[in-house]
Write an enzyme that holds these catalytic residues in place. Structure first.
Site, PDB file in Angstrom:
ATOM      1  N   ALA A  64     -11.504 -12.591   8.706  1.00  0.00           N
ATOM      2  CA  ALA A  64     -10.395 -12.685   7.916  1.00  0.00           C
ATOM      3  C   ALA A  64      -9.744 -11.282   7.573  1.00  0.00           C
ATOM      4  O   ALA A  64     -10.665 -10.298   7.559  1.00  0.00           O
ATOM      5  CB  ALA A  64     -10.916 -13.103   6.387  1.00  0.00           C
ATOM      6  N   TRP A  65      -8.500 -11.131   7.817  1.00  0.00           N
ATOM      7  CA  TRP A  65      -8.020  -9.840   7.438  1.00  0.00           C
ATOM      8  C   TRP A  65      -6.576 -10.040   7.013  1.00  0.00           C
ATOM      9  O   TRP A  65      -6.038 -10.646   7.542  1.00  0.00           O
ATOM     10  CB  TRP A  65      -8.302  -8.505   8.601  1.00  0.00           C
ATOM     11  CG  TRP A  65      -7.918  -8.989   9.900  1.00  0.00           C
ATOM     12  CD1 TRP A  65      -7.181 -10.163  10.381  1.00  0.00           C
ATOM     13  CD2 TRP A  65      -7.994  -8.129  11.218  1.00  0.00           C
ATOM     14  NE1 TRP A  65      -7.219 -10.074  11.853  1.00  0.00           N
ATOM     15  CE2 TRP A  65      -7.460  -8.837  12.173  1.00  0.00           C
ATOM     16  CE3 TRP A  65      -8.544  -6.888  11.241  1.00  0.00           C
ATOM     17  CZ2 TRP A  65      -7.578  -8.443  13.604  1.00  0.00           C
ATOM     18  CZ3 TRP A  65      -8.641  -6.293  12.533  1.00  0.00           C
ATOM     19  CH2 TRP A  65      -8.111  -7.053  13.578  1.00  0.00           C
ATOM     20  N   ASN A  66      -6.041  -8.849   6.200  1.00  0.00           N
ATOM     21  CA  ASN A  66      -4.625  -8.960   5.819  1.00  0.00           C
ATOM     22  C   ASN A  66      -4.122  -7.455   6.200  1.00  0.00           C
ATOM     23  O   ASN A  66      -4.707  -6.471   6.504  1.00  0.00           O
ATOM     24  CB  ASN A  66      -4.555  -8.995   4.361  1.00  0.00           C
ATOM     25  CG  ASN A  66      -5.426  -9.828   3.797  1.00  0.00           C
ATOM     26  OD1 ASN A  66      -5.302 -11.226   4.133  1.00  0.00           O
ATOM     27  ND2 ASN A  66      -6.140  -9.958   2.565  1.00  0.00           N
ATOM     28  N   ASP A  79      -1.062  11.444  -7.508  1.00  0.00           N
ATOM     29  CA  ASP A  79       0.043  12.279  -6.888  1.00  0.00           C
ATOM     30  C   ASP A  79      -0.279  13.479  -6.483  1.00  0.00           C
ATOM     31  O   ASP A  79      -0.946  14.228  -7.056  1.00  0.00           O
ATOM     32  CB  ASP A  79       0.981  12.578  -8.234  1.00  0.00           C
ATOM     33  CG  ASP A  79       1.669  11.275  -8.878  1.00  0.00           C
ATOM     34  OD1 ASP A  79       1.733  10.209  -8.294  1.00  0.00           O
ATOM     35  OD2 ASP A  79       2.274  11.615  -9.791  1.00  0.00           O
ATOM     36  N   HIS A  83       4.675  15.524  -3.810  1.00  0.00           N
ATOM     37  CA  HIS A  83       5.497  14.346  -4.296  1.00  0.00           C
ATOM     38  C   HIS A  83       6.701  14.773  -5.014  1.00  0.00           C
ATOM     39  O   HIS A  83       7.730  14.095  -5.170  1.00  0.00           O
ATOM     40  CB  HIS A  83       4.565  13.722  -5.512  1.00  0.00           C
ATOM     41  CG  HIS A  83       5.472  12.562  -6.150  1.00  0.00           C
ATOM     42  ND1 HIS A  83       6.128  11.825  -5.429  1.00  0.00           N
ATOM     43  CD2 HIS A  83       5.253  12.439  -7.425  1.00  0.00           C
ATOM     44  CE1 HIS A  83       6.618  10.812  -6.485  1.00  0.00           C
ATOM     45  NE2 HIS A  83       5.844  11.117  -7.760  1.00  0.00           N
ATOM     46  N   HIS A 212       5.347  15.934 -13.793  1.00  0.00           N
ATOM     47  CA  HIS A 212       5.623  16.063 -12.212  1.00  0.00           C
ATOM     48  C   HIS A 212       6.150  17.402 -11.944  1.00  0.00           C
ATOM     49  O   HIS A 212       5.274  18.144 -11.241  1.00  0.00           O
ATOM     50  CB  HIS A 212       6.596  15.124 -11.953  1.00  0.00           C
ATOM     51  CG  HIS A 212       6.124  13.756 -11.767  1.00  0.00           C
ATOM     52  ND1 HIS A 212       6.204  12.956 -12.780  1.00  0.00           N
ATOM     53  CD2 HIS A 212       5.649  12.772 -10.609  1.00  0.00           C
ATOM     54  CE1 HIS A 212       5.791  11.653 -12.407  1.00  0.00           C
ATOM     55  NE2 HIS A 212       5.252  11.665 -11.418  1.00  0.00           N
TER      56      HIS A 212
HETATM   57 MN    MN Z   1       3.167   8.813  -8.608  1.00  0.00          MN
END
Ligand code: MN
Length: 263
Positions: A64-66, A79, A83, A212
């Site tokens: 199984a894998w996605n 972050d 970014h 940020h």
């Molecule tokens: Mn972020």
């Protein structure tokens, strides 16, 4: 020899349960709350998709894998300096170039849960951090500063998590003077339990998005959508937050973990 002893003591403590591992990450899937930007600003990060490739069937009889579709800044995430435009020139400012020593560090957990409950727009200030230090001890260079608001209780409900009304999103965060103070202390970075490191109303501040702007200007890091900070001591936890080594990545989901003394 001392470091060897420290690690062997830690090994014993992990195995005998006197040091516990706290899961500080939220589930990552289609229901993970994601940031919604004002329509005039930009394109939103897409909803997370998990697509099955195989599940013990004709496309994979024994396995199984996605495959996944997700933005770098999805769910509990890191972050990186690049970014933000203020950190764009740091050669070690992407997920694949940051010194991995930064991914394991002491954590200072500042409890603002009462203030955030009373005022969803609560902002932690430099004076607030200094008052916390007077009670719990000084924040050291290279350490995480994590803002506990217990906002993770809303993580399964995107509307409550983003808390948006006609005037915009209302979630707690930090003032510019708070981040400036943390940068003077040369901390590793700042983490929050909300959707991003900045307060919901941060687009309207004199210096927009101060967390940020200032963290990444100083080549420092952010953490968002952290969970279970109520299970961490104010000081003494070791925090592990390692982004995927995405090439030129600006951030990454993380399985944030804290090592804490068993109570
Ligand atoms: Mn972020």
């Amino acid at each position: 020899m001392t470091a060897q002893k420290t690690l062997s003591d830690l090994a014993v403590a992990l195995l005998d349960g006197s040091v516990r591992v706290v899961d500080c990450a939220a589930p990552l899937g289609p229901n993970t709350p994601l940031l919604k930007l004002p329509p005039e600003l930009a394109v939103d990060t897409p909803k997370i998709e998990i697509h099955e490739i195989a599940r013990y069937n004709e496309t994979g009889p024994w396995w199984a894998w996605n495959w996944l579709k997700l933005g770098e800044h999805s769910g509990t995430h890191f972050d990186a300096p690049q970014h933000w435009i203020t950190g764009k020139d740091y050669p070690d400012g992407t997920t694949d170039t940051i010194d991995p020593q930064a991914f394991v560090a002491p954590a200072n957990v500042i409890d603002c849960s009462r203030e955030a409950a009373e005022n969803n727009d609560f902002l932690l200030t430099a004076d607030g951090v200094k008052a916390w230090e007077a009670e719990y001890g000084e924040i050291g260079e290279g350490e995480w500063v994590l803002m506990r608001t217990d906002w993770d209780q809303y993580n399964t409900d995107e509307d409550k998590f983003l808390n948006t009304d006609a005037t915009g999103p209302h979630t707690p965060g930090v003032t510019a003077d708070c981040v400036e103070y943390l940068m003077e202390k040369n901390v590793l970075g700042f983490g929050t339990q909300c959707i991003g490191t900045d307060a919901g109303m941060a687009a309207t501040f004199d210096l927009p998005f101060p967390a940020h702007n200032l963290l990444h200007k100083n080549n420092r890091y952010g953490l968002a959508s952290l969970t279970n900070l109520d299970k961490l001591p104010p000081k003494g936890a070791i925090f592990i937050a390692n982004p995927l080594k995405i090439v030129r990545g600006t951030g990454s989901p993380v399985r944030a973990l804290a090592l804490v003394p068993a109570s």
